[in-house]
Design a protein around this motif. Structure first.
Motif, PDB file in Angstrom:
ATOM      1  N   ARG B 187     -56.726  19.439  88.786  1.00 19.88           N
ATOM      2  CA  ARG B 187     -56.979  17.995  88.680  1.00 19.88           C
ATOM      3  C   ARG B 187     -57.016  17.596  87.212  1.00 19.88           C
ATOM      4  O   ARG B 187     -57.620  18.294  86.403  1.00 19.88           O
ATOM      5  N   ASP B 188     -56.399  16.483  86.903  1.00 13.42           N
ATOM      6  CA  ASP B 188     -56.424  15.986  85.520  1.00 13.42           C
ATOM      7  C   ASP B 188     -56.341  14.479  85.505  1.00 13.42           C
ATOM      8  O   ASP B 188     -55.827  13.868  86.449  1.00 13.42           O
ATOM      9  N   ARG B 189     -56.813  13.942  84.412  1.00 15.20           N
ATOM     10  CA  ARG B 189     -56.608  12.518  84.147  1.00 15.20           C
ATOM     11  C   ARG B 189     -55.752  12.395  82.891  1.00 15.20           C
ATOM     12  O   ARG B 189     -56.084  12.960  81.842  1.00 15.20           O
ATOM     13  N   PHE B 190     -54.659  11.667  82.993  1.00 18.56           N
ATOM     14  CA  PHE B 190     -53.803  11.399  81.836  1.00 18.56           C
ATOM     15  C   PHE B 190     -54.003   9.957  81.381  1.00 18.56           C
ATOM     16  O   PHE B 190     -54.072   9.047  82.212  1.00 18.56           O
ATOM     17  N   VAL B 191     -54.115   9.799  80.091  1.00 16.63           N
ATOM     18  CA  VAL B 191     -54.328   8.474  79.516  1.00 16.63           C
ATOM     19  C   VAL B 191     -53.153   8.176  78.585  1.00 16.63           C
ATOM     20  O   VAL B 191     -52.921   8.906  77.618  1.00 16.63           O
ATOM     21  N   VAL B 192     -52.422   7.145  78.908  1.00 14.99           N
ATOM     22  CA  VAL B 192     -51.244   6.787  78.109  1.00 14.99           C
ATOM     23  C   VAL B 192     -51.503   5.427  77.476  1.00 14.99           C
ATOM     24  O   VAL B 192     -51.817   4.462  78.163  1.00 14.99           O
ATOM     25  N   ASN B 755     -46.344  19.389  76.024  1.00 13.67           N
ATOM     26  CA  ASN B 755     -46.422  20.800  76.397  1.00 13.67           C
ATOM     27  C   ASN B 755     -46.344  21.708  75.177  1.00 13.67           C
ATOM     28  O   ASN B 755     -47.020  22.738  75.112  1.00 13.67           O
ATOM     29  N   ALA B 756     -45.519  21.340  74.213  1.00 13.05           N
ATOM     30  CA  ALA B 756     -45.401  22.171  73.013  1.00 13.05           C
ATOM     31  C   ALA B 756     -46.716  22.170  72.233  1.00 13.05           C
ATOM     32  O   ALA B 756     -47.187  23.216  71.771  1.00 13.05           O
ATOM     33  N   VAL B 757     -47.306  20.995  72.096  1.00 12.00           N
ATOM     34  CA  VAL B 757     -48.574  20.918  71.365  1.00 12.00           C
ATOM     35  C   VAL B 757     -49.654  21.711  72.108  1.00 12.00           C
ATOM     36  O   VAL B 757     -50.401  22.492  71.510  1.00 12.00           O
ATOM     37  N   ASN B 758     -49.705  21.533  73.413  1.00 15.25           N
ATOM     38  CA  ASN B 758     -50.710  22.270  74.181  1.00 15.25           C
ATOM     39  C   ASN B 758     -50.457  23.774  74.138  1.00 15.25           C
ATOM     40  O   ASN B 758     -51.399  24.569  74.147  1.00 15.25           O
ATOM     41  N   ASP B 759     -49.198  24.140  74.096  1.00 14.09           N
ATOM     42  CA  ASP B 759     -48.865  25.572  73.986  1.00 14.09           C
ATOM     43  C   ASP B 759     -49.366  26.121  72.653  1.00 14.09           C
ATOM     44  O   ASP B 759     -49.918  27.222  72.581  1.00 14.09           O
ATOM     45  N   ALA B 760     -49.198  25.322  71.599  1.00 16.90           N
ATOM     46  CA  ALA B 760     -49.685  25.761  70.283  1.00 16.90           C
ATOM     47  C   ALA B 760     -51.202  25.871  70.261  1.00 16.90           C
ATOM     48  O   ALA B 760     -51.771  26.742  69.610  1.00 16.90           O
ATOM     49  N   LEU B 761     -51.857  24.984  70.976  1.00 13.97           N
ATOM     50  CA  LEU B 761     -53.323  24.936  70.937  1.00 13.97           C
ATOM     51  C   LEU B 761     -53.968  25.827  71.985  1.00 13.97           C
ATOM     52  O   LEU B 761     -55.197  25.972  72.011  1.00 13.97           O
ATOM     53  N   ALA B 762     -53.160  26.429  72.837  1.00 14.75           N
ATOM     54  CA  ALA B 762     -53.711  27.212  73.947  1.00 14.75           C
ATOM     55  C   ALA B 762     -54.689  28.303  73.509  1.00 14.75           C
ATOM     56  O   ALA B 762     -55.718  28.499  74.153  1.00 14.75           O
ATOM     57  N   LEU B 768     -54.582  18.940  75.820  1.00 14.47           N
ATOM     58  CA  LEU B 768     -54.650  17.477  75.697  1.00 14.47           C
ATOM     59  C   LEU B 768     -53.943  16.822  76.884  1.00 14.47           C
ATOM     60  O   LEU B 768     -52.933  17.341  77.373  1.00 14.47           O
ATOM     61  N   THR B 769     -54.459  15.673  77.304  1.00 13.28           N
ATOM     62  CA  THR B 769     -53.823  14.932  78.407  1.00 13.28           C
ATOM     63  C   THR B 769     -53.771  13.448  78.054  1.00 13.28           C
ATOM     64  O   THR B 769     -54.048  12.583  78.871  1.00 13.28           O
ATOM     65  N   SER B 780     -60.218  16.435  67.000  1.00  8.77           N
ATOM     66  CA  SER B 780     -61.425  16.205  67.787  1.00  8.77           C
ATOM     67  C   SER B 780     -61.481  17.169  68.982  1.00  8.77           C
ATOM     68  O   SER B 780     -62.540  17.678  69.324  1.00  8.77           O
ATOM     69  N   ALA B 781     -60.333  17.461  69.563  1.00  5.53           N
ATOM     70  CA  ALA B 781     -60.302  18.433  70.661  1.00  5.53           C
ATOM     71  C   ALA B 781     -60.659  19.828  70.153  1.00  5.53           C
ATOM     72  O   ALA B 781     -61.408  20.568  70.800  1.00  5.53           O
TER      73      ALA B 781
END
Lengths: 165, 794, 290
Positions: B187-192, B755-762, B768-769, B780-781
Motif C-alpha cells: 500500500r502506498d500514497r503517491f502525491v503529485v 525508480n532510479a532515485v529510489n534505487d539509489a536511496l535503497a 519516495l512516493t 528530509s527523507a
C-alpha cells in the motif's frame, strides 16, 4: 507621461532614430519601433533568454534594458546574423533539428554566437552551461548541443563575415 | 503504394524541416508580431485573492486616463455573451458552474480576470489597470483537495451544494479474491504536485470585428482553430461562417492552447464593442496564474502480488483538485480518469478496482497538458513494481518480464476495457536493457556503492494513448473527431496541401509533405503545406492527444489517392492508356512498362486548368481533392520503455542524470528525426515534472510560483543527452500503420526517474512516493531514515 | 508586464549623480546593470518616479591593482571582472563566484556595485566580497566614506548606503601568500540563486598551519553570514579531514537560516555544513599553489 527621449543607435548596421518614452524596453523598441520582430519576449524578467540580443557585441537581455540606455550603441539581432541565406550557426540548427516552434531560437542563436566567438571549441558540457540561460521548451536541448558542436566545427574551418556585430 | 505505384521515398527518412528557414532568420510570424491599423492593447485587472466577494468596482479613474479607449466590467461582459460550462455528458454525474469572461460576484482564484482595459499600448493599459479600484471581502479559501470534499468546507459555488465536480470509478474482475490470495499486499500514497505548461510563447490573441459584416477575425496562438471558431460562435453569439480563426506560427503549446480562457473571450468582447482590433498577449505573470495547470493528484494504491511477482490485483483511489470550474470544453475530469484507467499500463492485471474524486478548489483551472494522466499512472505502477521486486528479491527487469503483456496475447483487453491491438512491450524492454547497458550499470552501481557513490537505475514500461478519434464529441464538446486535408496539384505541377492538423513546432508540415510527396511521386520541396486558418483549411481538430501525425497522415493519404485517381484518369485519356496502367513517379506520369509514354504533372496541370474545354465532358477538370479521416478504432496505442541512470549526492540531495535511453514504438516512422525530437523534448518535460516543476500555492490560496525564478523548468546544463531507439510495430487499424508519439516521453520519464532515485536511496531504507523530487525532499527523507546516522552518510 | 512611467536621468559624473540623488531622495532609484531592478520594475514591484542611470557616469568602471590590493569601480561589469587577468591572478575567488551569477547575458550588464547594493541574501557576490575582507566606498553629498563589507549588509535588500549615496568602489586587500579560495554553492539549476553557498578564504602559514581564514555564506540569512567560530576552528591548526568535518558540524549548529519556497531551514542548515566542508577542503588544497 514622462518626457520622451531621442534614441539614436545602429541596429544590424543600420542607423535608427526614434523618440521613445524612457520606460520602453529595448525589446519592445526593437519589436515595435524598429519592426524587427525576430527578438521574442518569453518572460520579461530576464530568465528565459528569448530576447537576447548583442549590445556593442555583448549578449544582453533586451527585456532588462531600456531603449534610452542603448542610445549610441550597436545592437545586433537575429535578423542581422546573415545578410542573405543563413549563418553557419543557423545552418547547423537546421541540419540537426535544433528547433521546433522557433520561439526561443533567436535568443538561442545570439547566445551561441557569443559563445563561439569566445570559445571556438567548447565541450558538450561547456555548451550546456552556456545555454543554461536560454529556455527551450520543445527540443530537450540535445539537438541544440549537437548543432552548436557542428557550428563550432564549421566556424573553425571557415569563419563567415560578421553581419550582426 | 497501390494508389500511386511509387515506392516510398521521403517517408521513413530524416528529411530536414521545411519550417526552419523563416524561424531561424527571425521571420517567424507569431501573434504578437501582427500589427493592424487602429489596433489597441488589452490588459486585465486580476484578483489578488483566492476567494473573495467582489463588493465594488470603480473604473472612472482608469477611463479618464489618456490613451484608454475602453474599460469592460464583469456585468457588461456577462450581458454581451453566453456563459459556458465545461461538462462532458459521458462522464455521468459531473457538475460545474457556468463560467463568465470576468468575475461577477466572487473571485475564485488568484489571477482571475475582474476588469478588462483597452488602451493605445500595453504600457498605458497596465497604467489604467492600476487605477481601477476593486473592493473585496475575502472568504476562506479551499486549497487542499481532500479538505474540499469534507462537509462544512466553504463552497466555491454555493448553487452546486458541494465542491465535488465528479465521482467515478470501476470494479473489474475479482478484486477481493485477488487480494485474498496474494502473497503480499503493498500500500502506498503517491502525491503529485501541480504543474503548468510554460509554452515559451505565451497565450496571445488579436481580435478584429467588422460590425457591418458582423464578422470576427481572431489570430490566436492555438492548437485548435476550428474548435475556437465553434466556441467563439457559441459564446459570442455569432454564426460560425462569420468567424475566422487563424493560428499563425505558434510558439509551443503542449496542451496549453486547446482551452477556452476567459481573458480570450473578454478580449474578443472588447474588439466587438470597439470595432477596433484588440491585441492581448499574456505576460509571464498572467501565464503562471491563469494558464491551465495540471497533474495535482493524490493516489492511494494497493497491489496484490503473488510470491513469483505476478500482480494479481490492484485498488486505486485518486483525488484531484482542478480549480473552481471544470475547464471548457475539454473538461477537467479527463486527467483523473486517465490516471485510474491507465494505471495497469502494459501489464497483465485482470482484477482492478478504481475510484476517482475530482473536486473544486480556489486555484487556477486544471486541464489537459501533454500526456494527460499517463505520467501519474505510469509512475505509480512502476514504483509499485519496483517495491514488489525489492521485497520479493526479484530484479526489477524480471518482475516486468513476468507481468508485461506478450505479443501472443494480442489483442489484449485491459481490466478497464482498453484494447491493445499491436505493441512490443517485452521487445521494447529487452532492447532498452541492451542499448542502455543495464547489466553493466548494475555492476557500476555495485562498484559505486563500495566507493560511496549512490547510483540508481530506473525503468518504466509504458503505453501511450494516441490518435483518439471520438473522445470529446461523444461528451457533447465541439471537438472534431476527424481530420482533413485538401491536396491540389497546381498548374505548374507542384502541390499545395491544406491540412486540418496544426503545427506548433512538431514539424507537421514536413511530415505531411513527406507523405504527400510519396503519394504523388513528387519531391518534398514541391509540396507546400499550410494549416491553422479556418478560412483556408478544411474542417479539422488541430493537435491534441498525439493525433496530428495519424489523422493528418490518414487524411493526406486519402486526399492524395483521390487526386492521383484524377491524374490517372486524365493522363489515361491524354496518353491513350487505361487509368489503372498510369503511374505517378519521380514527378512523371507515365504508362506502366512504357516510360517513353509519359507526361509531367505540369503538362496535366496545363491541360486541366487552361484547356479544360478540350477534355471529354466526363472528366472533371480538377486536380484537387479534400478528404476527411477518422481512425477505425477510438484509440491507437503506442508503447515504449525508458531506462535511466542517476547519481544522487546524498549530502545535498542533488540528482544527476548519467544516462537516458528510450525505446519508442510508434509504428512506422514518417520521419525518424522528428520522432526522436518529439521524444527528447517530451522526456525533458517529464524530467521537469519529476525533478523541478511545481506550482505552489500557500494555505490561503496565494500563488507563490509567479515567475520563472520560482517555477523551475529544465535548463540545458542539467539535462542529459537522450538516446532514442525505435521499434516499428504498425497499427493494423490506421492508414499507414502510424501511431502517435508526441506524449510518450513525458509519460514514461517520471516512473523511470522516481525508480532510479529510489534505487539509489535503497541502501538507506528510503523510498519516495512524491513529485517533484526536490533536493530538500531527498534530504528530509534521508534525515528521517531509520537505519542511518543523522547525516545520511553510510 | 511593463514598467510604470518614470523620468530618466543620466548623470555624467559622480557628483552630478549624488546631487540628483540628494534632490530626489526616495523618489529616485539608481540604475546600475539593471538585472535585478528592471525585472522588479517590469512587474511594477518597484515604481521609482525617477531613474538615475549610472551607465553613462564617468569613472565608475575600472580595475586597478596597487601592491597586490585591488580597487574595483562600482560599475565594473561582472563579465569584465570574470575575464580580467588581473582579477583572475590576484583573486580567483571572484571569477569562481561570478561564473555562478546568472548567465553570460546577465553578467554582460550586471555590475559588482549593483549586486552589492541590491543585497540579495542569496547572491554570490556579497558573500565573496565579505570573505575577501572587502571595503566598500560610498560617495554622497558629505564626501566619501568607506566601510567593511561585513557591516555594509544590514538585512534583506538593505545596506548601509544612505539614500543619497552611490556605491563607487570596492577595495580588496592583498591576500596573504599561499592563500587558497573556493566558492561553492548548491543551486537547483546552473545560474539560479544559491540555495546555499559559501565563500572560503584560507592561507597556509610557513609552518604549514592555517593562518587567515574566512567562511562567509549566502542563502542562509538576511545578509551574508560569516561564521567566525568556524574560522577560529581552522586557524592555527593543520586542517585535515577531521577538522573539515568539525567545521561542518559547527556550521550546522551555528547557522539559523529560514526556509522558503526552494528549501527548508533544515535543508539549508545541513547543506551549509556540507558545502563548508567541501569548499574548505578544496580551498586548503589550493593553498599549495598560492
Amino acid at each position: 507621461m514622462a518626457e520622451r527621449h531621442v534614441v539614436r543607435l545602429t541596429v544590424n548596421g543600420e542607423s535608427v532614430e526614434r523618440l521613445v518614452e524612457p520606460r520602453k524596453t529595448l525589446a519592445d523598441f526593437l519589436r515595435q519601433d524598429v519592426e524587427l520582430t525576430g527578438t521574442h519576449l518569453g518572460c520579461e524578467h530576464g530568465v528565459c533568454g528569448a530576447c537576447t540580443v548583442l549590445l556593442d557585441g555583448d549578449p544582453v537581455r533586451s527585456c532588462l534594458l531600456f531603449a534610452v540606455q542603448a542610445d549610441g550603441a550597436r545592437v545586433g539581432t537575429v535578423e542581422g546574423l546573415a545578410h542573405d541565406g543563413l549563418h553557419p550557426i543557423q545552418e547547423a540548427f537546421h541540419d540537426h533539428f535544433a528547433l521546433q516552434c522557433g520561439y526561443c531560437t533567436p535568443g538561442m542563436l545570439m547566445t551561441v554566437h557569443d559563445l563561439l566567438q569566445r570559445s571556438p571549441s567548447p565541450t558538450r558540457e561547456e555548451i550546456r552551461k552556456a545555454l543554461a540561460g536560454n529556455i527551450c521548451r520543445c527540443t530537450g536541448y540535445h539537438a541544440i548541443v549537437d548543432a552548436v558542436e557542428a557550428a563550432a566545427a564549421r566556424l573553425r574551418a571557415a569563419p563567415p563575415r560578421e553581419a550582426a556585430r | 503504394m497501390a494508389t500511386s505505384g511509387t515506392r516510398p521515398r521521403a517517408v521513413g527518412r530524416p528529411v530536414k524541416r521545411v519550417e526552419d528557414g523563416r524561424l531561424l532568420a527571425g521571420q517567424g510570424r507569431f501573434v504578437d508580431d501582427l500589427h493592424l491599423p487602429r489596433m489597441v492593447h488589452a490588459a486585465f485587472v486580476r484578483s489578488p485573492h483566492a476567494h473573495a466577494r467582489v463588493r465594488h468596482v470603480s473604473v472612472s479613474r482608469a477611463l479618464a486616463l489618456p490613451g484608454v479607449v475602453a474599460v469592460l466590467t464583469a456585468d457588461e461582459a456577462a450581458r454581451l455573451c453566453h456563459p459556458w460550462r465545461g461538462i462532458l455528458t459521458d462522464y455521468v454525474g459531473m457538475k460545474t458552474a457556468l463560467q463568465y469572461p470576468l468575475a461577477l460576484d466572487k473571485v475564485r482564484y488568484v489571477g482571475e480576470p475582474v476588469v478588462a482595459v483597452a488602451a493605445a499600448d500595453r504600457y498605458v493599459a497596465e497604467d489604467a489597470c492600476d487605477l481601477v479600484e476593486v473592493e473585496y471581502e475575502t472568504l476562506p479559501a479551499v486549497v487542499d483537495p481532500e479538505a474540499a470534499m469534507r462537509p462544512g468546507t466553504p463552497l466555491i459555488h454555493e448553487e452546486l451544494g458541494d465542491n465535488v465536480i465528479y465521482r467515478g470509478g470501476f470494479d473489474k474482475g475479482e478484486v477481493d479474491q485477488a487480494f485474498a490470495r496474494a502473497h503480499r499486499v503493498y500500500r502506498d500514497r503517491f502525491v503529485v504536485g501541480r504543474q503548468t505548461c510554460v509554452a515559451l510563447e505565451p497565450r496571445s490573441l488579436v481580435a478584429a470585428y467588422e460590425p457591418r459584416e458582423g464578422s470576427l477575425s481572431v489570430w490566436i496562438s492555438s492548437q485548435v482553430p476550428h474548435m475556437m471558431q465553434a466556441i467563439f460562435a457559441r459564446i459570442l453569439g455569432l454564426p460560425e461562417q462569420k468567424i475566422r480563426v487563424v493560428a499563425p506560427d505558434v510558439g509551443g503549446s503542449f496542451g496549453l492552447k486547446i482551452h477556452c480562457y476567459s481573458d480570450d473571450v473578454a478580449a474578443c468582447l472588447l474588439a466587438m464593442r470597439l470595432g477596433r482590433p484588440v491585441k492581448w498577449i499574456a505576460d509571464r505573470l498572467e501565464s503562471f496564474a491563469t494558464d491551465i495547470h495540471c497533474r495535482e493528484h493524490l493516489v492511494d494504491v494497493e497491489a496484490a502480488v503473488s510470491a513469483d511477482g505476478t500482480v494479481l490485483g490492484l485498488r486505486s483511489r485518486a483525488i484531484t483538485g482542478v480549480g473552481p470550474w471544470s475547464c471548457y470544453p475539454r473538461s477537467s475530469v479527463v486527467e483523473g480518469n486517465q490516471v485510474i484507467r491507465l494505471l495497469t499500463g502494459p501489464y497483465r492485471i485482470r482484477n482492478y478496482k478504481a475510484e476517482l474524486n475530482v473536486v473544486a478548489q480556489n486555484k487556477a483551472l486544471m486541464s489537459q497538458y501533454r500526456a494527460v494522466g499517463h505520467p501519474i499512472a505510469s509512475m505509480v505502477m512502476e514504483s509499485m513494481l519496483d517495491r514488489a521486486a525489492r521485497d520479493l528479491q526479484l530484479d526489477p527487469v524480471e518482475i516486468r518480464r513476468r507481468n508485461l503483456v506478450r505479443r501472443d496475447e494480442l489483442p489484449y483487453t485491459t481490466a478497464f476495457g482498453y484494447v491493445f491491438e499491436s505493441g512490443s512491450y517485452l521487445e521494447s524492454l529487452e532492447l532498452a536493457l541492451d542499448k542502455g547497458g543495464y547489466a553493466r550499470w548494475r555492476e557500476e552501481q555495485a562498484r559505486g556503492r563500495r566507493e560511496g557513490r549512490h547510483l540508481g537505475i530506473g525503468l518504466s514500461c509504458f503505453i501511450e494513448l494516441t490518435a483518439p478519434g471520438s473522445f470529446y464529441g461523444s461528451g457533447g464538446a465541439p471537438i472534431s473527431a476527424q481530420d482533413s486535408a485538401t491536396v491540389r496539384v497546381e498548374p505548374g505541377g507542384t502541390v499545395t496541401a491544406l491540412i486540418g492538423v496544426t503545427n506548433q513546432g512538431q514539424g507537421a508540415h514536413t511530415a505531411f509533405a513527406q507523405i504527400i510527396a510519396d503519394q504523388l511521386g513528387v519531391s518534398v520541396e514541391d509540396v507546400n503545406v499550410m494549416s491553422g486558418d479556418t478560412a483556408l483549411v478544411p474542417y479539422g481538430g488541430g493537435t491534441s492527444g498525439s493525433r496530428g501525425a495519424v489523422l493528418g497522415a490518414g487524411a493526406s493519404i486519402l486526399a492524395c489517392r483521390a487526386v492521383a485517381e484524377k491524374v490517372r484518369r486524365i493522363a489515361g485519356h491524354l496518353l491513350e492508356a487505361a487509368p489503372d496502367d498510369v503511374e505517378l513517379r519521380d514527378g512523371k506520369v507515365s504508362v506502366r512498362g512504357a516510360p517513353d509514354r509519359s507526361l509531367t504533372l505540369a503538362d496535366i496541370g496545363f491541360r486541366v486548368y487552361y484547356q479544360s474545354d478540350k477534355l471529354p465532358r466526363d472528366l472533371e477538370p480538377s486536380l484537387e481533392a479534400t478528404a476527411h479521416y477518422t481512425p477505425a478504432r477510438p484509440i491507437t496505442w503506442a508503447n515504449g520503455v525508458h531506462m535511466v541512470v542517476v547519481e544522487v549526492d546524498v549530502e545535498t540531495g542533488l540528482v544527476k542524470i548519467l544516462r537516458y535511453v528510450t525505446v519508442e514504438d510508434c509504428g512506422p516512422m514518417i520521419n525518424p528525426a522528428l520522432v526522436a525530437e518529439q521524444v527528447r523534448g517530451a522526456v525533458v518535460q517529464g524530467i521537469g515534472s519529476t525533478l523541478y516543476e511545481h506550482v505552489v500555492y500557500d494555505a490561503e490560496g496565494q500563488l507563490l510560483t509567479r515567475t520563472l525564478m520560482d517555477y523551475l523548468v529544465p535548463g540545458a546544463a542539467e539535462m542529459p543527452d537522450i538516446e532514442v531507439h525505435h521499434l516499428e510495430t504498425p497499427s493494423p487499424f490506421t492508414l499507414g500503420g502510424f501511431k502517435g508519439i508526441a506524449e510518450a516521453g513525458t509519460a514514461g520519464a517520471p516512473g523511470a526517474i522516481l525508480n532510479a532515485v529510489n534505487d539509489a536511496l535503497a541502501p538507506f531504507g528510503v523510498r519516495l512516493t512524491r513529485q517533484p523530487i526536490t533536493p530538500d525532499l531527498i534530504r528530509s527523507a534521508l534525515r528521517q531514515a531509520p537505519a542511518l546516522n543523522r547525516d545520511g552518510r553510510r | 508586464m511593463k514598467p510604470a512611467p518614470f523620468e530618466y536621468l543620466a548623470p555624467r559624473t559622480v557628483p552630478e549623480a549624488v546631487s540628483l540623488l540628494a534632490r530626489h531622495g526616495e523618489e529616485a532609484k539608481l540604475l546600475a546593470g539593471g538585472q535585478s531592478l528592471v525585472p522588479l520594475m517590469n512587474m511594477r514591484l518597484a515604481r521609482p518616479r525617477r531613474v538615475i542611470d549610472l551607465n553613462r557616469t564617468q569613472g565608475l568602471a575600472y580595475i586597478r591593482e596597487v601592491n597586490g590590493a585591488l580597487r574595483i569601480g562600482g560599475m565594473t561589469r561582472q563579465a569584465t571582472l570574470e575575464r580580467s587577468p588581473v582579477i583572475g591572478g590576484r583573486c580567483p575567488l571572484l571569477p569562481e563566484a561570478l561564473a555562478l551569477v546568472g548567465h553570460p547575458a546577465i553578467r554582460s550588464r550586471g555590475t559588482i556595485g549593483g549586486s552589492l547594493a541590491h543585497a540579495d541574501p542569496a547572491a554570490e557576490l556579497p558573500a565573496a566580497i565579505a570573505a575577501l575582507d572587502g571595503q566598500i566606498t560610498a560617495t554622497g553629498p558629505r564626501g566619501e566614506r568607506t566601510l567593511p563589507a561585513t557591516s555594509f549588509f544590514l538585512g534583506v535588500l538593505t545596506t548601509a548606503l544612505a539614500p543619497d549615496e552611490v556605491l563607487t568602489e570596492i577595495a580588496l586587500p592583498a591576500l596573504p601568500p599561499r592563500t587558497g579560495t573556493c566558492f561553492l554553492e548548491v543551486a537547483r539549476r546552473h545560474g539560479d540563486f544559491a540555495l546555499v553557498g559559501v565563500a572560503v578564504v584560507v592561507s597556509r602559514r610557513s609552518d604549514g598551519a592555517c593562518g587567515h581564514a574566512r567562511l562567509v555564506f549566502c542563502g542562509v540569512g538576511p545578509t551574508p553570514v560569516r561564521v567566525a567560530r568556524a574560522e577560529a576552528l581552522v586557524s592555527g591548526r593543520r586542517p585535515d579531514a577531521a577538522v573539515f568535518a568539525a567545521v561542518e558540524g559547527l556550521v550546522r549548529e551555528t547557522l539559523q537560516p529560514d526556509g522558503d519556497l526552494h528549501a527548508s531551514a533544515d535543508y539549508r542548515r545541513e547543506v551549509a555544513g556540507v558545502v563548508a566542508r567541501r569548499a574548505l577542503t578544496t580551498a586548503w588544497s589550493r593553498t599549495n599553489h598560492g
